[in-house]
Design a protein around this motif. Sequence first.
Motif, short mmCIF file in Angstrom:
data_model
loop_
_atom_site.label_atom_id
_atom_site.label_comp_id
_atom_site.label_asym_id
_atom_site.label_seq_id
_atom_site.Cartn_x
_atom_site.Cartn_y
_atom_site.Cartn_z
N GLU A 109 0.83 -1.21 0.00
CA GLU A 109 0.00 0.00 0.00
C GLU A 109 0.87 1.26 0.00
OE1 GLU A 109 -0.39 -2.52 2.33
OE2 GLU A 109 -2.14 -3.45 1.37
N ARG A 110 1.93 1.27 0.80
CA ARG A 110 2.81 2.45 0.84
C ARG A 110 3.60 2.60 -0.46
NH1 ARG A 110 3.83 1.42 6.92
NH2 ARG A 110 2.51 3.01 7.85
N VAL A 111 4.04 1.49 -1.01
CA VAL A 111 4.76 1.56 -2.29
C VAL A 111 3.83 2.12 -3.37
CG1 VAL A 111 5.91 0.22 -4.10
CG2 VAL A 111 6.42 -0.22 -1.68
N ALA A 112 2.57 1.74 -3.34
CA ALA A 112 1.60 2.29 -4.30
C ALA A 112 1.47 3.81 -4.10
CB ALA A 112 0.24 1.61 -4.15
N LEU A 113 1.53 4.27 -2.85
CA LEU A 113 1.47 5.71 -2.59
C LEU A 113 2.69 6.44 -3.12
CD1 LEU A 113 0.00 5.74 1.04
CD2 LEU A 113 -1.15 6.50 -1.06
N VAL A 114 3.85 5.76 -3.10
CA VAL A 114 5.08 6.36 -3.61
C VAL A 114 4.90 6.77 -5.08
CG1 VAL A 114 7.51 5.92 -4.17
CG2 VAL A 114 6.60 5.23 -1.94
#
Length: 173
Positions: free
Chosen positions: A144-149
């Motif tokens: 999820e955080r990598v997608a936000l990146v």
Amino acid sequence: MNSEEIFATLAAFSQTMAAETIAGQSPWPALQALAQRIVGAKLFTILKTDLDAGVSRRLYTNMPDAYPVSGTKPLTVTPWFEQVIARKQMFVMNTNEEIAQHFFDHELIISLGCGSCVNMPVAVRGRILGTVNMLNEEHYFTEERVALVEHLRIPAMVAFLAHEGEADEGSGC
């Protein structure tokens, strides 16, 4: 972070970068603030890639005592280089072991409480400009955080191009 918050954060970054007062100031603090708001990072650095000279140069860091803005480090062909520089794909590590496997300065990184990392390449028109590097505690960079990146890609391009524009203005060209 929901879509409305992301769009509002991106709009604030856009206004900051468009403001006349940004002239003469580095775009990196604005990009760091955006990254902090969207994904979070204990350590945030910007590296400029100079393929012709075969080096990377640190342009910005939020931890200048540990990672000063100075000097260069050689670019060597490693799995990291192949993925980030050659293929222009993000590199994600989430454990101390992975950090130790890929970074010579892993002891310093781990001592700063960073056991995970995202290196996001920034390229424009096929040319690699550099990387945005975000580090945090182990297992921080979930899917999820990598997608936000991904929301940082275009702002990072803008920041690199603004930085290059400042360098051109200062050179008298």
